[in-house]
Motif scaffolding. Structure first.
Motif, PDB file in Angstrom:
ATOM      1  N   LEU A   1       0.798   2.621  -3.388  1.00  0.00           N
ATOM      2  CA  LEU A   1      -0.505   3.037  -3.898  1.00  0.00           C
ATOM      3  C   LEU A   1      -0.831   4.415  -3.323  1.00  0.00           C
ATOM      4  O   LEU A   1      -1.419   4.552  -2.252  1.00  0.00           O
ATOM      5  N   THR A   2      -0.427   5.442  -4.049  1.00  0.00           N
ATOM      6  CA  THR A   2      -0.605   6.810  -3.543  1.00  0.00           C
ATOM      7  C   THR A   2      -1.804   7.514  -4.141  1.00  0.00           C
ATOM      8  O   THR A   2      -2.238   8.543  -3.607  1.00  0.00           O
TER       9      THR A   2
ATOM     10  N   THR B   1      -7.126   3.379   4.174  1.00  0.00           N
ATOM     11  CA  THR B   1      -7.876   3.432   2.915  1.00  0.00           C
ATOM     12  C   THR B   1      -7.114   2.729   1.802  1.00  0.00           C
ATOM     13  O   THR B   1      -7.695   2.012   0.987  1.00  0.00           O
ATOM     14  N   ARG B   2      -5.799   2.907   1.757  1.00  0.00           N
ATOM     15  CA  ARG B   2      -4.990   2.228   0.745  1.00  0.00           C
ATOM     16  C   ARG B   2      -5.075   0.717   0.880  1.00  0.00           C
ATOM     17  O   ARG B   2      -5.232  -0.001  -0.112  1.00  0.00           O
TER      18      ARG B   2
ATOM     19  N   PHE C   1      -5.686   7.056  -6.686  1.00  0.00           N
ATOM     20  CA  PHE C   1      -6.729   6.193  -7.241  1.00  0.00           C
ATOM     21  C   PHE C   1      -7.219   6.816  -8.544  1.00  0.00           C
ATOM     22  O   PHE C   1      -7.641   7.978  -8.568  1.00  0.00           O
TER      23      PHE C   1
ATOM     24  N   LEU D   1      -6.592  -1.733  -1.910  1.00  0.00           N
ATOM     25  CA  LEU D   1      -5.700  -2.755  -2.455  1.00  0.00           C
ATOM     26  C   LEU D   1      -6.284  -4.158  -2.275  1.00  0.00           C
ATOM     27  O   LEU D   1      -6.181  -5.016  -3.169  1.00  0.00           O
TER      28      LEU D   1
ATOM     29  N   ALA E   1       0.815  -1.218   0.000  1.00  0.00           N
ATOM     30  CA  ALA E   1       0.000   0.000   0.000  1.00  0.00           C
ATOM     31  C   ALA E   1       0.844   1.261   0.000  1.00  0.00           C
ATOM     32  O   ALA E   1       0.344   2.343  -0.339  1.00  0.00           O
TER      33      ALA E   1
ATOM     34  N   ILE F   1      -4.590   9.373  -2.119  1.00  0.00           N
ATOM     35  CA  ILE F   1      -5.101   8.582  -0.986  1.00  0.00           C
ATOM     36  C   ILE F   1      -4.199   8.875   0.203  1.00  0.00           C
ATOM     37  O   ILE F   1      -3.117   8.280   0.343  1.00  0.00           O
TER      38      ILE F   1
END
Length: 600
Positions: free
Chosen positions: A263-264, A280-281, A266, A285, A260, A275
Motif C-alpha cells: 500500500l504505497t 500510516t499505511r 491512497f 489498511l 502494508a 504514503i
C-alpha cells in the motif's frame, strides 16, 4: 442389659466406620462458581485486572489472619501448604487465590496501553509461571483433600492455566491444545449435572475455551482458517478471552504490516497521494479492512450494535493515521513537494473520515426512527423524541457542509470532485427536508398548530425540490428517492391534519372562554380549606396522600380574594336641558378701548 450392650456395640461399630472420614475429611469447593462470582464483582466485568488483583491480595491477607497462618513478624518466614497443613477448606482457598493473584497480575501487564515491552513481557511470563505452579498445587491438594467434583474442577483449572502459559509463550502449541482439550472435556461433563446456574457457567466456559482451541489448531496446521477469519472467533466476551484477543490483535497487526508494504498510495476522487510512513499505511489498511465488514455481502446481517462498534474502530484507525500524517508534516521541514503531498493525504483521509461519520449518523437516524413510533422498546429505555432526530440531522448537515467545503476549497478541481460537491448539496437539501419535518413534529406535539403547519408545508416544498434533483440524475439513487417520496406524502398528510386541528381548536375558543368566564367568582375558590376558618377544630396541616392537592388544608388564602362592597348610586341629570338659567352678563367686567387694544 443385653439391649444396652447391643446399642453400645452399634455405636462403636459406627465410630469405627467413620474413622477414615474423620481422619481424612473431604472438602467441597465450587471452583468455577466461586471464581466467576469473585471476578464479576471485583473488576473483571469491565476488564479491570488491577482491581481484581488487589481484591485477591486483600482476600489472602484475611485468610492468613483468620487461619493464623502468617509468615512471621518483621522477617519473612515461608510456610508451605502441604497435605498435612490442610485441616480446613480455607487452606485450599489460599492456594486458589494465590494462583488468581498471579494470573491477574500477568493480565494486568498484558493490558498496558502500548503493550508490554521486552522487560515487562519477561515479568508477565514469570507471573504466569507462578500461576501455573499454584494451580498445579491446588489440583494435587484437591485430589487428596477434595471430593470428586472439586478434584475435577481443580484439574480443569490447572489445565487451563498450563494452556494459557504455553499460549502466551508462542510455543508447544500441541501441548497447549491438549491442555485446553482436557479442560473442555471436564467442563462438558460437569455441565451435564448440577443446578441450572452451574450448567450455564460451564457452557460459558466452553464458549471461552473454543477460540483458543481453534487458534492452537490453526497454528499447528490442523485447521484451514485464514488469519483474517480468526477475527470472527474473538466475538465471545469473558476474562478467558482477553489473552486470546491480545494474541489475535498481535497476529493481525503482523499481517497488516506485511500487507502494508504494497500500500504505497491512497486514492481519493481521482488523486493519488503517496504514503511514506509505514505506521500510516497500517492504520489506513486496518480501517479499510473494517470497512469491508460494513459494505460487504454480509453487511445487512450485522445488527446495529455491531455496526456502531465497527464504526468506532474505523474512526480510531483514521484518527491514528491523521496523527501520523501531522507528525510527518511537522518533521518535513522546507520540502514543499513533500508538504503538499502530506497535506493532500491529510485532506483525503479527513474526507473519508467525514463520509464514515455521515454513514454512522444515518445509521443512528434509522435506529431513532424505528424507536420513534414505540412508546417503550424491548429494553425499557427512554422514548425517542422528535428533538433527538432534529439534533442528528443537524450533525448530518454540519458534516455534509464540511465535506463540501473541503472539496470546493481546491483551486483546480477534477470531474470527480465536482460530482462529489454536487452530491453533497443534494444530500444537504434532503437532510434539510427531513430536519424540518421532525421539527414540525415537535411543534405539533407542543400544540402549536400554526408553526407546525408552516413547517410541514416548508418541508414538503424542500422534499419536492430534493426529489426533482435526484430524478434529474442519470444514475438514480433509488433508496434516497424512496425516502423523499415517503417524506413528501407524510408532509402533505400532516399539514392537512394540522390545518384541520387548528380550525377545530379555533372554533372551540369562544366556548372555552365562556366556560372559563362563567366559572369565575368574586368570592374565590370554595374547594380550598383554610385553617383560619376552622380555629375551633383541630385539623392537621400535613398533606394526606389519599386527598387531592386542591383539598389540602391551608392557613389563609393569599392573595386575598375580591370582596363586594356598596358604592354610590348613579344619578343621571335628565332635567338639565329644560332649565332656564338667569343671565350673568351684568356681572361680567366690561372691556374699554385701551383694554381692547392691548387684549385685556
Amino acid at each position: 442389659m443385653g439391649k444396652d450392650n447391643e446399642a453400645t456395640a452399634m455405636v462403636v461399630d459406627g465410630s469405627k466406620t467413620n474413622d477414615s472420614d474423620q481422619i481424612n475429611p473431604r472438602y467441597s469447593i465450587k471452583v468455577l462458581q466461586l471464581l466467576k462470582s469473585a471476578q464479576m464483582q471485583h473488576g473483571l466485568r469491565h476488564g479491570d485486572y488491577t482491581r481484581y488483583r488487589r481484591y485477591c491480595s486483600a482476600r489472602l491477607r484475611r485468610l492468613y489472619k483468620s487461619l493464623k497462618f502468617t509468615h512471621g513478624r518483621g522477617k519473612y518466614t515461608r510456610r508451605a501448604i502441604t497435605e498435612a497443613t490442610v485441616t480446613e477448606v480455607r487452606f485450599l482457598h489460599v492456594v486458589l487465590y494465590c494462583a488468581e493473584r498471579a494470573w491477574s497480575h500477568a493480565m494486568e501487564k498484558r493490558q498496558l496501553p502500548d503493550g508490554p515491552n521486552a522487560r515487562q513481557r519477561i515479568y508477565l511470563i514469570g507471573r504466569l509461571r507462578k500461576a501455573v505452579k499454584w494451580a498445579n498445587q491446588f489440583s494435587r491438594l484437591c485430589a487428596v483433600k477434595g471430593d470428586s467434583r472439586t478434584s475435577l474442577e481443580a484439574e480443569a483449572y490447572a489445565s487451563y492455566m498450563n494452556g494459557t502459559l504455553l499460549f502466551e509463550q508462542d510455543r508447544n502449541w500441541d501441548t497447549a491444545l491438549k491442555n485446553f482439550l482436557s479442560a473442555r472435556a471436564v467442563y462438558e461433563e460437569l455441565g451435564k449435572y448440577g443446578d441450572l446456574e452451574n450448567q450455564v457457567l460451564c457452557r460459558e466456559r466452553l464458549e471461552e475455551l473454543e477460540p483458543s482451541i481453534r487458534y492452537c489448531r490453526h497454528k499447528i496446521g490442523e485447521s484451514n482458517l485464514k488469519t483474517s477469519d480468526l477475527l470472527q472467533i474473538g466475538e465471545v466476551e469473558g476474562p478467558a478471552m482477553d489473552l486470546f484477543k491480545a494474541k489475535l490483535e498481535a497476529a493481525m497487526a503482523e499481517a497488516r504490516s506485511q500487507q502494508a508494504a504494497s500500500l504505497t498510495e491512497f486514492q481519493w476522487l481521482g488523486h493519488k497521494y503517496p504514503i511514506p510512513n509505514a505506521k500510516t499505511r497500517v492504520a489506513i489498511l486496518k480501517a479499510q479492512e473494517l470497512e469491508k465488514d460494513l459494505h460487504g455481502q454480509d453487511a445487512n446481517a450485522l445488527p446495529a450494535e455491531k455496526k456502531l462498534a465497527v464504526f468506532d474502530k474505523i474512526f480510531t484507525a483514521y484518527h491514528e493515521a491523521r496523527g501520523y500524517i501531522r507528525s510527518d508534516l511537522t518533521s518535513a521541514g522546507n520540502a514543499e513537494r513533500v508538504k503538499d503531498d502530506l497535506s493532500g493525504l491529510h485532506d483525503a483521509v479527513t474526507a473519508v473520515l467525514g463520509l464514515r461519520t455521515t454513514e454512522r449518523d444515518r445509521l443512528l437516524v434509522t435506529i431513532a426512527k424505528s424507536k420513534l413510533a414505540k412508546r417503550r422498546d424491548d429494553k425499557n429505555e427512554k422514548v425517542t423524541k422528535p428533538e433527538e432526530l432534529v439534533r442528528l440531522y443537524d450533525l448530518l448537515l454540519e458534516n455534509t457542509l464540511a465535506l463540501s467545503e473541503l472539496v470546493s476549497s481546491r483551486k483546480e478541481r477534477t470531474a470527480e470532485e465536482v460530482a462529489f460537491a454536487e452530491e453533497c448539496e443534494r444530500r444537504r437539501l434532503a437532510f434539510r427536508a427531513e430536519r424540518c419535518f421532525f421539527l414540525a413534529k415537535s411543534y405539533s406535539i407542543a400544540g402549536k398548530r400554526a408553526e407546525a403547519y408552516a413547517l410541514f408545508s416548508h418541508s414538503q416544498s424542500l422534499a419536492k425540490k430534493a426529489l426533482k434533483n435526484y430524478q434529474d440524475l442519470n444514475e438514480k439513487d433509488e433508496v434516497m428517492m424512496k425516502e423523499l417520496k415517503s417524506l413528501y406524502s407524510e408532509c402533505r398528510s400532516s399539514s392537512c391534519i394540522e390545518h384541520a386541528l387548528g380550525i377545530m381548536e379555533e372554533e372551540k375558543v369562544p366556548e372555552n372562554l365562556s366556560a372559563r368566564v362563567s366559572a369565575l367568582s368574586l368570592s374565590g375558590t370554595t374547594n380550598l380549606k383554610f385553617l383560619v376558618q376552622n380555629l375551633d377544630a383541630y385539623e392537621s396541616a400535613l398533606a394526606d396522600p389519599n386527598v387531592k392537592p386542591a383539598q389540602h388544608p391551608r392557613i389563609e388564602a393569599f392573595p386575598p380574594p375580591f370582596q363586594s362592597i356598596a358604592r354610590n348610586p348613579i344619578i343621571r341629570d335628565l332635567a338639565y336641558e329644560y332649565i332656564d338659567f338667569p343671565s350673568l352678563e351684568t356681572r361680567m367686567k366690561k372691556k374699554g378701548l385701551i383694554s381692547r387694544w392691548w387684549g385685556k
